[in-house]
Design an enzyme around this catalytic site. Sequence first.
Site, PDB file in Angstrom:
ATOM      1  N   GLU A 121      -1.401  -0.847  -8.817  1.00  0.00           N
ATOM      2  CA  GLU A 121      -2.808  -0.569  -8.617  1.00  0.00           C
ATOM      3  C   GLU A 121      -3.825   0.663  -8.734  1.00  0.00           C
ATOM      4  O   GLU A 121      -3.046   1.376  -7.700  1.00  0.00           O
ATOM      5  CB  GLU A 121      -3.716  -1.667  -7.446  1.00  0.00           C
ATOM      6  CG  GLU A 121      -5.100  -2.487  -7.367  1.00  0.00           C
ATOM      7  CD  GLU A 121      -5.269  -3.117  -6.765  1.00  0.00           C
ATOM      8  OE1 GLU A 121      -6.088  -2.662  -6.060  1.00  0.00           O
ATOM      9  OE2 GLU A 121      -4.555  -4.233  -6.505  1.00  0.00           O
TER      10      GLU A 121
ATOM     11  N   ASP B 207      -9.395  -0.082  -9.970  1.00  0.00           N
ATOM     12  CA  ASP B 207      -9.898  -0.889  -8.691  1.00  0.00           C
ATOM     13  C   ASP B 207     -10.948   0.185  -8.193  1.00  0.00           C
ATOM     14  O   ASP B 207     -12.131  -0.585  -8.913  1.00  0.00           O
ATOM     15  CB  ASP B 207      -9.253  -0.932  -7.439  1.00  0.00           C
ATOM     16  CG  ASP B 207      -9.299  -1.580  -6.370  1.00  0.00           C
ATOM     17  OD1 ASP B 207     -11.023  -1.681  -6.522  1.00  0.00           O
ATOM     18  OD2 ASP B 207      -8.982  -1.910  -5.593  1.00  0.00           O
TER      19      ASP B 207
ATOM     20  N   ASP C 193      -0.462  -0.933  -4.366  1.00  0.00           N
ATOM     21  CA  ASP C 193      -1.733  -0.218  -4.642  1.00  0.00           C
ATOM     22  C   ASP C 193      -1.428   1.324  -4.705  1.00  0.00           C
ATOM     23  O   ASP C 193      -1.424   1.663  -3.155  1.00  0.00           O
ATOM     24  CB  ASP C 193      -1.875  -1.080  -3.322  1.00  0.00           C
ATOM     25  CG  ASP C 193      -3.592  -0.636  -4.180  1.00  0.00           C
ATOM     26  OD1 ASP C 193      -4.360   0.507  -4.237  1.00  0.00           O
ATOM     27  OD2 ASP C 193      -5.047  -1.726  -3.713  1.00  0.00           O
TER      28      ASP C 193
ATOM     29  N   LYS D 200       0.615  -1.236  -0.242  1.00  0.00           N
ATOM     30  CA  LYS D 200       0.088  -0.092   0.322  1.00  0.00           C
ATOM     31  C   LYS D 200       0.907   1.293   0.179  1.00  0.00           C
ATOM     32  O   LYS D 200       1.837   1.579   0.688  1.00  0.00           O
ATOM     33  CB  LYS D 200      -0.704  -0.047   1.000  1.00  0.00           C
ATOM     34  CG  LYS D 200      -2.114  -1.590   1.354  1.00  0.00           C
ATOM     35  CD  LYS D 200      -3.060  -0.689  -0.233  1.00  0.00           C
ATOM     36  CE  LYS D 200      -4.298  -2.082   0.019  1.00  0.00           C
ATOM     37  NZ  LYS D 200      -5.715  -1.772  -0.416  1.00  0.00           N
TER      38      LYS D 200
ATOM     39  N   LYS E 157     -14.472  -6.769  -7.342  1.00  0.00           N
ATOM     40  CA  LYS E 157     -14.645  -7.197  -5.815  1.00  0.00           C
ATOM     41  C   LYS E 157     -16.881  -7.096  -5.984  1.00  0.00           C
ATOM     42  O   LYS E 157     -16.718  -6.318  -6.372  1.00  0.00           O
ATOM     43  CB  LYS E 157     -14.047  -5.744  -5.363  1.00  0.00           C
ATOM     44  CG  LYS E 157     -12.758  -5.709  -4.518  1.00  0.00           C
ATOM     45  CD  LYS E 157     -12.105  -4.384  -4.216  1.00  0.00           C
ATOM     46  CE  LYS E 157     -10.911  -4.802  -3.698  1.00  0.00           C
ATOM     47  NZ  LYS E 157     -10.176  -3.256  -3.541  1.00  0.00           N
TER      48      LYS E 157
HETATM   49 MG   LIG Z   1      -6.853  -1.389  -4.513  1.00  0.00          MG
END
Ligand SMILES: [Mg+2]
Length: 377
Positions: free
Chosen positions: A228, A253, A200, A173, A277
Site C-alpha cells: 500500500e 491509498d 503499508d 506498517k 475510505k
Molecule cells: Mg494505508
Amino acid sequence: MSIDDRSPAAPLHVVAVRAHRHRSPLLRPFVTAARRTDSVAFVVAEVELDGGVVGQGSAAETVAVTGESAATIHEALTGPLGAALTGARGTLPELAARIAGALPGATSAKAALDVALHDAAARAAEVPLVELLGGSTGGELLNDMTVSLEEPEVMARRAREAVDSGEQILKIKLGRDPEEDRRRLDAVLEAAPGVRLRLDANQGWSPEEAIRILTGLEADALPIDLVEQPVAAADLDGLAQVRAAVGLPIMADEAVWTAADARRLVDAGAADLLNIKLAKTGGVREALAIADVAQEAGLTCMIGAMMEPRISITAAAHLAVAHPAITLIDLDPPAWFASPLPGGGYVQDGARLRLLGGPGLGLDLLDPSSDPDGGEH
Ligand SMILES: [Mg+2]
C-alpha cells in the site's frame, strides 16, 4: 449500476442535525510512518428525520491524514454541514449532494453526516443500508489486523497475538526507516509463520527505495498480497515506476480520495488496487463512484478506514458487501478501542466478518452521554 439506481425515490425530510464529541483510549498505540495515536478523539453525527427516525455516523480526528481535528469536525457539523441539511427535503441523492457541496474539504465531517443520513434513510425504509445500495446482506468478508510500526520484537509479539486470536492476514506498517523494514518483516514472519501479509509504507519510501526493498522481498518469495502507498501520494509517476518494476500488487491509498483521482491512477497505470475510505471520499456516493471506476478498469478495491469507531467501520462493511469491486476489507479499528461502542452491525469470528442485518447500519444508537470523558465537550 448508476448511482440513481442505488437510491430510493421517496423524499426525506431532515428535522435536526446534531454532533457529539467523544474520546476513547486505545488498547495499544497505533503507529504509522505518518503518526502515533494513543487515544482517539471522534465526533458522532446524528440526523433526525420527521417521524423521529435517527441515524448516526462518525468521524475521528486524523490531522495528519485529512487535516481535520475533532474540533474542526464538530465545527463543520454544527456549522455549514448542519445548516445545509437541517430542514431540507429531498431524495437521498439530493440531500447527499447538499452535504458534498456545503463547504470545501472537511471529508471526515462530511462522511460522518452522510453516513448518518444514509443510516436514517435505511432505518426509515426498514432495510439494511446494504440493500438500499443495491446489494444484499449475507456472505463473509475476511478482515485483517494491523501491526503498528514499532521495533521488530514488538511487531513480532503483536503478530503472534493476532494469529493466536484467529487472524489470517496482517497489515504491517512500514516506511519510517527503510533500512530496518526488512528486519521487521523477518521478525513478524518468524513469530507468525503461515500468515498472509499486506504491507503499508504510508508514503515512506522513495521510488528507488521501494523498488529495491520490494524486489528483494519478491526474490525471497515472502507471503505478501499487496503493497500500500509505497511512495508519496502526489508522485503518480513514481507509483507507476514501482508498479512497473515489481510484480507485487500495488495499492493506492493516500493518492485516491475521489473518483477523479481513481481515473488518474488508472490512466497513469499506477495501481493494481485502490483503498477506499469514507473519511477521504466524504461519503457513500463518492466511495461507490471510485469502486465503479475500478470495476470498469478491471481493478480491485479494498475498503479501509482511519482509526475510527465502530459506526464508521460498520458503514464501510455495508459498502464492501454492496459493491462487487470491493473484495478486500481492512476494518480492524474496533479491536483497538478500549471504550464500549455501539453493539450490533456486524460480528467477527476469528478473521471472518459478516453483517448482522437490521435496519440502517444495524447498530444500536450510541448514547451521547456514554462517553467516559463526559459526553459532549
Ligand atoms: Mg494505508
